[in-house]
Design a protein around this motif. Structure first.
Motif, short mmCIF file in Angstrom:
data_model
loop_
_atom_site.label_atom_id
_atom_site.label_comp_id
_atom_site.label_asym_id
_atom_site.label_seq_id
_atom_site.Cartn_x
_atom_site.Cartn_y
_atom_site.Cartn_z
N TRP A 230 4.44 -7.65 4.31
CA TRP A 230 5.20 -6.74 4.91
C TRP A 230 4.29 -5.65 5.58
N GLN A 231 5.02 -5.93 6.96
CA GLN A 231 4.23 -5.44 7.33
C GLN A 231 4.00 -4.50 7.57
N THR A 232 3.78 -2.89 8.84
CA THR A 232 3.23 -1.51 8.23
C THR A 232 3.66 -0.98 7.03
N SER A 233 2.86 -1.77 6.57
CA SER A 233 3.75 -1.46 4.95
C SER A 233 2.48 0.07 4.63
N GLY A 234 1.91 0.24 5.06
CA GLY A 234 1.59 1.91 4.45
C GLY A 234 2.38 2.84 5.00
N ILE A 235 3.12 3.30 5.95
CA ILE A 235 3.83 4.23 6.05
C ILE A 235 4.89 3.84 4.74
N ALA A 236 5.18 2.93 5.18
CA ALA A 236 6.89 2.69 4.25
C ALA A 236 5.98 3.36 2.90
N THR A 237 5.54 2.30 2.44
CA THR A 237 5.33 2.76 0.88
C THR A 237 4.88 4.65 0.34
N SER A 238 5.07 4.87 1.54
CA SER A 238 4.18 6.23 1.30
C SER A 238 5.40 7.16 1.06
N ARG A 239 6.42 6.40 2.32
CA ARG A 239 8.07 6.91 2.35
C ARG A 239 8.59 6.56 1.33
N LEU A 240 8.11 5.67 0.43
CA LEU A 240 9.00 5.04 -0.55
C LEU A 240 8.87 5.54 -1.82
N VAL A 241 7.53 6.03 -1.96
CA VAL A 241 6.36 6.59 -3.26
C VAL A 241 7.37 8.33 -3.13
N ASN A 242 7.24 8.87 -1.81
CA ASN A 242 7.68 10.41 -1.79
C ASN A 242 9.80 10.70 -1.61
N ASN A 243 10.12 9.56 -1.90
CA ASN A 243 11.51 9.54 -1.71
C ASN A 243 11.64 9.58 -3.33
N GLN A 244 11.02 8.97 -4.43
CA GLN A 244 11.51 8.76 -5.25
C GLN A 244 12.21 9.80 -6.72
N GLY A 245 12.81 9.29 -7.48
CA GLY A 245 13.06 10.51 -8.26
C GLY A 245 14.04 10.55 -8.99
N GLY A 251 16.91 6.56 -10.98
CA GLY A 251 16.71 7.08 -12.19
C GLY A 251 16.04 7.76 -12.70
N ALA A 252 15.28 7.24 -13.45
CA ALA A 252 13.97 8.07 -13.70
C ALA A 252 12.47 6.94 -13.00
N GLY A 253 11.53 7.26 -13.14
CA GLY A 253 10.13 6.35 -13.32
C GLY A 253 9.95 6.13 -11.35
N ALA A 254 8.83 5.48 -11.17
CA ALA A 254 8.87 5.48 -9.37
C ALA A 254 9.78 3.87 -8.65
N PHE A 255 10.72 4.28 -7.82
CA PHE A 255 11.11 3.18 -7.57
C PHE A 255 9.87 1.79 -6.56
N TYR A 256 9.48 2.37 -5.82
CA TYR A 256 7.76 1.45 -5.55
C TYR A 256 7.67 0.59 -6.24
N GLU A 257 7.27 1.48 -7.41
CA GLU A 257 6.02 1.25 -8.81
C GLU A 257 7.55 -0.20 -9.64
N VAL A 258 8.00 0.09 -9.71
CA VAL A 258 9.32 -0.64 -10.32
C VAL A 258 9.58 -2.12 -9.50
N LEU A 259 10.05 -2.01 -8.07
CA LEU A 259 10.39 -2.73 -7.07
C LEU A 259 8.99 -3.81 -7.44
N LEU A 260 7.72 -3.17 -7.03
CA LEU A 260 6.52 -4.25 -7.27
C LEU A 260 6.73 -5.24 -8.67
N GLU A 261 6.55 -4.50 -10.34
CA GLU A 261 6.85 -5.19 -11.17
C GLU A 261 7.88 -6.70 -10.69
N ILE A 262 9.39 -6.36 -10.36
CA ILE A 262 10.24 -6.78 -10.62
C ILE A 262 9.39 -8.42 -9.40
N PHE A 263 8.91 -7.68 -8.72
CA PHE A 263 8.27 -8.83 -7.99
C PHE A 263 7.40 -9.63 -8.40
N ALA A 264 6.65 -8.33 -9.22
CA ALA A 264 5.92 -9.74 -10.22
C ALA A 264 6.40 -11.30 -10.86
#
Length: 273
Positions: A230-245, A251-264
């Motif tokens: 994931w290139q240029t991940s710092g800015i991208a992940t910050s945007r994803l976290v700020n656009n969660q909700g 629906g509920a919970g953090a998009f970015y965190e759930v995404l990483l859980e799925i990948f894992a």
């Protein structure tokens, strides 16, 4: 799904009954109004240069009556060679008008009402690009707004087999895929970038978290385990976290965190650059 008959030059659409594949309803050169839902959700679609057959042809003899309803069908999008690019399920197809077409002898301009939630506004231009072979470089979705990106993903899903016809099998496990994070500002743009990273320009690899989870089970271009760089991940992940909700992708919970859980869960090694 196969397309009945033989598609000639200029025929961009075909209709086939959902109940009986041998009940082919005909071709059309254009379908105006296809991506414009009305207030009640129904669409009034003008099938221009249409050669009605089967149940659709029968319905034209009963305009204004209950027997003008043809039922449900698969609306297929065709390329310049008549090859199926993708299709949508449409329901409540009802013929409302028909008149001789100026597009050729024996052709009709047929007006129908139909229901289809998947025909998103903004999709027409994406389908035109697929048909013309213009999805030949990455980043073509960058200029689209959020609704345009959702339309892009809808077309990417429907056309995925056509787009992958030269590489129908999944890439072997152990591959490294590079995701460009520069244009990732929210969930929709992430899915556009992910599909592009896995399957190239116009590629699809999910349009919500549940779909990404399904894609990682195989059959969508890549089979785990693999590495996502994931290139240029710092800015991208910050945007994803700020656009969660609530009300967004998770629906509920953090998009970015759930995404990483799925990948894992699928043994995807995410390398942040």
């Amino acid at each position: 799904m196969g397309v009945g008959g033989s598609a000639g030059e200029g025929r961009k659409y075909a209709l086939t009954s959902d109940e009986e594949e041998s009940d082919f309803w005909g071709f059309a050169e254009e379908a105006r109004g296809l991506f414009i839902p009305s207030e009640d959700g129904l669409r009034q679609v003008a099938l221009l240069g249409c050669s009605p057959q089967g149940t659709l042809l029968t319905c034209l003899g009963h305009l204004g009556g209950r027997r003008a309803s043809a039922g449900s069908a698969h609306l297929t999008f065709l390329d310049a060679e008549g090859v199926e690019m993708g299709s949508y399920f449409v329901s409540n197809v009802t013929a409302t008008a028909a008149e001789p077409s100026q597009r050729g002898e024996g052709l009709l301009d047929v007006t129908v009402r139909l229901w289809c939630e998947e025909l998103l506004p903004g999709s027409a231009g994406v389908w035109d690009a697929v048909r013309a072979g213009r999805l030949n470089r990455k980043g073509l979705w960058h200029s689209l707004d959020a609704e345009g990106q959702k339309a892009w993903l809808s077309v990417a899903l429907s056309s995925r087999q056509y787009q992958r016809r030269e590489r129908p099998e999944d890439a072997a496990p152990g591959q490294v895929f590079t995701l460009d994070g520069r244009q990732v500002v929210d969930a929709a743009s992430f899915y556009c970038a992910l599909g592009e990273a896995i399957n190239g320009p116009g590629g699809y690899f999910g349009r919500n978290l549940a779909a990404v989870d399904d894609c990682l089970r195989g059959g969508f271009g890549a089979r785990p385990p693999f590495t996502l760089e994931w290139q240029t991940s710092g800015i991208a992940t910050s945007r994803l976290v700020n656009n969660q909700g609530p009300g967004r992708d998770t629906g509920a919970g953090a998009f970015y965190e759930v995404l990483l859980e799925i990948f894992a869960d699928h043994d995807i090694d995410v390398v942040l650059r």
